[in-house]
Design a protein around this motif. Structure first.
Motif, PDB file in Angstrom:
ATOM      1  N   ARG A  57     -87.215  22.994  52.013  1.00  0.00           N
ATOM      2  CA  ARG A  57     -86.487  22.789  50.758  1.00  0.00           C
ATOM      3  C   ARG A  57     -85.617  23.970  50.356  1.00  0.00           C
ATOM      4  N   PHE A  58     -86.085  25.190  50.651  1.00  0.00           N
ATOM      5  CA  PHE A  58     -85.275  26.343  50.211  1.00  0.00           C
ATOM      6  C   PHE A  58     -84.021  26.502  51.065  1.00  0.00           C
ATOM      7  N   LEU A  59     -84.026  25.835  52.250  1.00  0.00           N
ATOM      8  CA  LEU A  59     -82.798  25.842  53.063  1.00  0.00           C
ATOM      9  C   LEU A  59     -81.839  24.743  52.611  1.00  0.00           C
ATOM     10  N   LEU A  60     -82.373  23.536  52.546  1.00  0.00           N
ATOM     11  CA  LEU A  60     -81.540  22.412  52.126  1.00  0.00           C
ATOM     12  C   LEU A  60     -82.380  21.451  51.287  1.00  0.00           C
ATOM     13  N   PRO A  61     -82.185  21.499  49.987  1.00  0.00           N
ATOM     14  CA  PRO A  61     -82.970  20.605  49.126  1.00  0.00           C
ATOM     15  C   PRO A  61     -82.528  19.166  49.296  1.00  0.00           C
ATOM     16  N   ARG A  62     -83.405  18.252  48.880  1.00  0.00           N
ATOM     17  CA  ARG A  62     -83.038  16.837  48.991  1.00  0.00           C
ATOM     18  C   ARG A  62     -82.134  16.443  47.819  1.00  0.00           C
ATOM     19  N   PRO A  63     -81.215  15.520  48.060  1.00  0.00           N
ATOM     20  CA  PRO A  63     -80.325  15.086  46.982  1.00  0.00           C
ATOM     21  C   PRO A  63     -81.097  14.639  45.749  1.00  0.00           C
ATOM     22  N   GLY A  64     -82.187  13.939  45.982  1.00  0.00           N
ATOM     23  CA  GLY A  64     -83.001  13.477  44.853  1.00  0.00           C
ATOM     24  C   GLY A  64     -83.472  14.639  44.003  1.00  0.00           C
ATOM     25  N   ASP A  65     -83.924  15.699  44.677  1.00  0.00           N
ATOM     26  CA  ASP A  65     -84.404  16.870  43.952  1.00  0.00           C
ATOM     27  C   ASP A  65     -83.275  17.552  43.204  1.00  0.00           C
ATOM     28  N   VAL A  66     -82.106  17.612  43.865  1.00  0.00           N
ATOM     29  CA  VAL A  66     -80.944  18.235  43.220  1.00  0.00           C
ATOM     30  C   VAL A  66     -80.591  17.463  41.954  1.00  0.00           C
ATOM     31  N   LEU A  67     -80.590  16.125  42.080  1.00  0.00           N
ATOM     32  CA  LEU A  67     -80.246  15.302  40.920  1.00  0.00           C
ATOM     33  C   LEU A  67     -81.251  15.493  39.794  1.00  0.00           C
ATOM     34  N   SER A  68     -82.539  15.595  40.144  1.00  0.00           N
ATOM     35  CA  SER A  68     -83.517  15.775  39.079  1.00  0.00           C
ATOM     36  C   SER A  68     -83.386  17.165  38.467  1.00  0.00           C
ATOM     37  N   THR A  69     -83.014  18.161  39.292  1.00  0.00           N
ATOM     38  CA  THR A  69     -82.754  19.503  38.739  1.00  0.00           C
ATOM     39  C   THR A  69     -81.580  19.458  37.767  1.00  0.00           C
ATOM     40  N   LEU A  70     -80.549  18.708  38.173  1.00  0.00           N
ATOM     41  CA  LEU A  70     -79.381  18.540  37.302  1.00  0.00           C
ATOM     42  C   LEU A  70     -79.821  18.054  35.925  1.00  0.00           C
ATOM     43  N   TRP A  71     -80.735  17.115  35.921  1.00  0.00           N
ATOM     44  CA  TRP A  71     -81.182  16.524  34.657  1.00  0.00           C
ATOM     45  C   TRP A  71     -82.079  17.491  33.897  1.00  0.00           C
ATOM     46  N   GLU A  72     -83.060  18.095  34.622  1.00  0.00           N
ATOM     47  CA  GLU A  72     -84.023  18.981  33.965  1.00  0.00           C
ATOM     48  C   GLU A  72     -83.340  20.203  33.368  1.00  0.00           C
ATOM     49  N   LYS A  73     -82.401  20.768  34.109  1.00  0.00           N
ATOM     50  CA  LYS A  73     -81.747  22.007  33.660  1.00  0.00           C
ATOM     51  C   LYS A  73     -80.439  21.719  32.932  1.00  0.00           C
ATOM     52  N   ARG A  74     -80.305  20.507  32.421  1.00  0.00           N
ATOM     53  CA  ARG A  74     -79.002  20.111  31.881  1.00  0.00           C
ATOM     54  C   ARG A  74     -78.530  21.031  30.763  1.00  0.00           C
TER      55      ARG A  74
ATOM     56  N   VAL B 203     -77.116   9.963  53.909  1.00  0.00           N
ATOM     57  CA  VAL B 203     -77.312  10.638  55.191  1.00  0.00           C
ATOM     58  C   VAL B 203     -78.072  11.945  54.968  1.00  0.00           C
ATOM     59  N   TRP B 204     -77.672  12.648  53.941  1.00  0.00           N
ATOM     60  CA  TRP B 204     -78.296  13.933  53.601  1.00  0.00           C
ATOM     61  C   TRP B 204     -79.793  13.724  53.326  1.00  0.00           C
ATOM     62  N   GLU B 205     -80.090  12.782  52.447  1.00  0.00           N
ATOM     63  CA  GLU B 205     -81.484  12.501  52.092  1.00  0.00           C
ATOM     64  C   GLU B 205     -82.280  12.149  53.354  1.00  0.00           C
ATOM     65  N   ALA B 206     -81.702  11.276  54.172  1.00  0.00           N
ATOM     66  CA  ALA B 206     -82.385  10.839  55.391  1.00  0.00           C
ATOM     67  C   ALA B 206     -82.639  12.023  56.330  1.00  0.00           C
ATOM     68  N   ALA B 207     -81.611  12.888  56.454  1.00  0.00           N
ATOM     69  CA  ALA B 207     -81.706  14.012  57.384  1.00  0.00           C
ATOM     70  C   ALA B 207     -82.847  14.954  56.990  1.00  0.00           C
ATOM     71  N   THR B 208     -82.980  15.231  55.671  1.00  0.00           N
ATOM     72  CA  THR B 208     -84.035  16.158  55.247  1.00  0.00           C
ATOM     73  C   THR B 208     -85.412  15.610  55.599  1.00  0.00           C
ATOM     74  N   HIS B 209     -85.545  14.259  55.553  1.00  0.00           N
ATOM     75  CA  HIS B 209     -86.831  13.649  55.907  1.00  0.00           C
ATOM     76  C   HIS B 209     -87.044  13.659  57.407  1.00  0.00           C
ATOM     77  N   VAL B 210     -86.039  13.200  58.134  1.00  0.00           N
ATOM     78  CA  VAL B 210     -86.176  13.017  59.585  1.00  0.00           C
ATOM     79  C   VAL B 210     -86.401  14.361  60.288  1.00  0.00           C
ATOM     80  N   PHE B 211     -85.602  15.372  59.909  1.00  0.00           N
ATOM     81  CA  PHE B 211     -85.710  16.660  60.606  1.00  0.00           C
ATOM     82  C   PHE B 211     -86.678  17.623  59.920  1.00  0.00           C
ATOM     83  N   GLY B 212     -87.233  17.203  58.806  1.00  0.00           N
ATOM     84  CA  GLY B 212     -88.193  18.038  58.098  1.00  0.00           C
ATOM     85  C   GLY B 212     -87.641  19.388  57.686  1.00  0.00           C
ATOM     86  N   ILE B 213     -86.418  19.393  57.161  1.00  0.00           N
ATOM     87  CA  ILE B 213     -85.775  20.649  56.752  1.00  0.00           C
ATOM     88  C   ILE B 213     -86.466  21.196  55.500  1.00  0.00           C
TER      89      ILE B 213
END
Lengths: 290, 284
Positions: free
Chosen positions: A65-82, A53-63
């Motif tokens: 990124r600095f307000l609400l990042p996409r889950p995908g981006d958060v997950l990739s940050t998790l990996w990059e900054k591990r 729902v979160w991922e969909a919402a960021t796309h649909v409402f065009g939120i």
């Protein structure tokens, strides 16, 4: 989430209380100490739904990124900054654990004192309650001023937050013994000390563990509050820095890791409880009608 | 049958195992004093099974606590084997209405617990414990935990625990109180088996007239609070007693006498006196 009692083969449940025995066997099996794959799926379902729902919402409402990042981006940050996330969590974990252990080490003797001495109960309880109602967030800056930016104020804050639920539950647990049980113990020739060790202490364990579970999650929060206020390391510190540079992905990533630490410590206590107090869980299931 | 007075009974007995004299107990709350037991005297011979029947709050349980030394009397004395009881006695087995099994021990270990503080090794009690469990049909449950047992099984284990160290005195406070009728019948038979051939002295507290007559050598009837002995009868039915003994005229005479005594005291109220005995059951 209640346990689902697996139907067993017909005829395998002999005896007058098949339902209970069946449940007991299930609890005793070692794999039950870990989550079943099926149950794990049920636990994860709402999380996955939320992410979608979160991922969909960021796309649909065009939120933005600095307000609400996409889950995908958060997950990739998790990996990059591990690496940095792991380093900082290690600090936070150590602070929480030390604060928690300190809380247990102090709370248990205090609870014993509260149980055995009415004078101690009258003098200590007000102090305990006052120490509990003082907001730790307000005290945190003072502790940093007094003790510096190191780990000491974080451990102290973790201790302060975790201490109260543990001491209250331990004292409640120690008072949990039926008076008739004390009569029985005395008729068996048990001394006060033996009654304490062989009757009172074991019967307090279920409630004691309930206190530990609350305490351990509080300890993590306490350590993080300390890090937010002033620190050179730790997840709280990392979050403050990431927020300063509007790196919202990293903020979310570290929040996830914070939650993971709390969950891990909670699960560790739960596993310990199932090993040490197997009768507590079965009784709870009975009460739930499971 | 005229009820023997306590004084009469005294003269007959020489050197009783338990001698209770003028025993009374009051509990003091903030503003009120409750008289639980009022000046009670009786004797108990070695190997005798004595039941105490009476209404709730008549001080039956208080009596048991006083005999065991777990509470101290307001006035009066309890002597066991010629020595006055001043502190909790440990040469005793006690079974309460609650089985009080320790959830963290297996059935067998719960029973062996009895030896833990007496300096008796577990090994020396084990054979006796296994034998007792076998007698009450719990042999295969020795290694099970209490929460795996039914209520009746738990209570049976609790009685085995009270007997495993072969105490000279067994105190039971409504041990069948929480059990269903059929389990109670079974328990009564089990108790009789367990005690057969032993010289155990028993003080049995109960609400049930039938159980008291079924099990006892002698029954003390207590009146409403503050409790005191209002009647005493010697039950000389032959042993071993089977459940069918309850259908005999002799049994009916004993229980009828206790019932009428309790009715006379106002403990049991029967508003339809013309059909005395059965009316109270039919009314509802």
């Amino acid at each position: 989430m209640t346990e689902i009692i697996k139907p067993t083969e017909p005829g395998s449940t002999s005896g007058p209380v098949p339902a209970r025995r069946q449940r007991m066997e299930q609890i005793k099996s070692p794999r039950d100490l870990w989550l079943w794959p099926r149950e794990f799926g049920l636990y994860m379902l709402p999380v996955v739904m939320l992410l979608l729902v979160w991922e969909a919402a960021t796309h649909v409402f065009g939120i933005q990124r600095f307000l609400l990042p996409r889950p995908g981006d958060v997950l990739s940050t998790l990996w990059e900054k591990r690496e940095i996330l792991l380093d900082e969590s290690w600090v936070t974990f150590q602070e929480s654990l030390l604060g928690f252990l300190l809380a247990v080490a102090v709370a248990v003797p205090v609870a014993v004192l509260l149980t055995f001495s009415k004078i101690a109960a009258r003098t200590i309880y007000p102090v305990l309650v006052i120490s509990q109602v003082i907001p730790k967030v307000a005290v945190a800056p003072l502790l940093v001023v007094w003790m510096g930016f190191g780990v000491a104020p974080k451990i102290l804050l973790a201790f302060l937050v975790a201490f109260f639920p543990i001491v209250v539950n331990t004292a409640t647990g120690l008072n949990n013994l039926e008076p008739k049980m004390i009569h029985l113990a005395r008729s068996m020739g048990a001394s006060t000390w033996q009654t304490f060790v062989y009757f009172r202490l074991p019967s307090s364990l279920p409630i004691f563990f309930a206190g530990l579970k609350v305490g351990v999650t509080f300890a993590v929060i306490g350590a993080l509050v300390g890090e937010f206020v002033g620190a050179g390391s730790g997840l709280g510190h990392l979050t403050v820095i990431a927020m300063g540079s509007l790196n919202t992905e990293l903020v979310f990533a570290s929040i996830i890791v914070m939650a993971a630490i709390g969950v891990a410590m909670y699960v560790a206590i739960e596993i310990l409880e199932r090993l040490l107090v197997p009768w507590s869980r079965s009784r709870r299931l009975e009460q739930m009608g499971g | 049958m005229s009820s023997p007075s306590i004084g009469q009974y005294d003269e007959k007995t020489v050197d009783p195992f338990i001698r209770v004299r003028d025993l009374s107990k009051s509990f003091r709350a903030k503003t009120t004093i409750t008289h639980a037991l009022d000046s009670t005297s009786f004797d108990l011979q070695q190997g005798e099974f004595l039941s105490v029947v009476g209404p709730s709050g008549c001080g039956k349980s208080t009596l048991l606590m006083l005999v065991s030394g777990l509470t101290s009397p307001t006035t009066g004395t309890v002597e066991i084997g010629g020595r006055q009881v001043t502190s909790p006695i440990s040469d005793v087995g006690i079974a309460f209405q609650e089985d009080l099994l320790l959830e963290w021990h297996s059935t067998l270990d719960n029973i062996l617990m009895q030896g833990a503080f007496r300096g008796v090794s577990k090994r020396s009690l084990r054979d006796r414990a296994t034998e007792l469990l076998d007698m009450v049909g719990l042999a295969e449950f020795a290694d099970k935990y209490p929460h795996e047992l039914s209520g009746g099984m738990r209570q049976r284990a609790s009685i085995c625990r009270a007997l495993v160290h072969k105490p000279p005195l067994l105190l039971m406070d409504e041990p069948f109180g929480a059990l269903d009728a059929m389990t109670r019948d079974q328990m009564a038979l089990d108790i009789q088996d367990l005690l057969a051939g032993t010289n155990t002295t028993v003080l049995f507290i109960t609400h049930s007239i039938a159980e008291a007559v079924m099990l006892s050598d002698r029954v003390l009837v207590f009146g409403p609070p503050p409790g005191n002995i209002v009647d005493e009868l010697v039950v000389d039915l032959p042993r071993p007693r089977h459940l069918s003994v309850r259908e005999t005229p002799e049994f009916a005479a004993f229980s009828g006498r206790i019932r009428s005594r309790l009715e006379a005291m106002g403990v049991i109220r029967d508003r339809t006196a013309w059909a005395s005995g059965t009316a109270s059951a039919e009314r509802n």
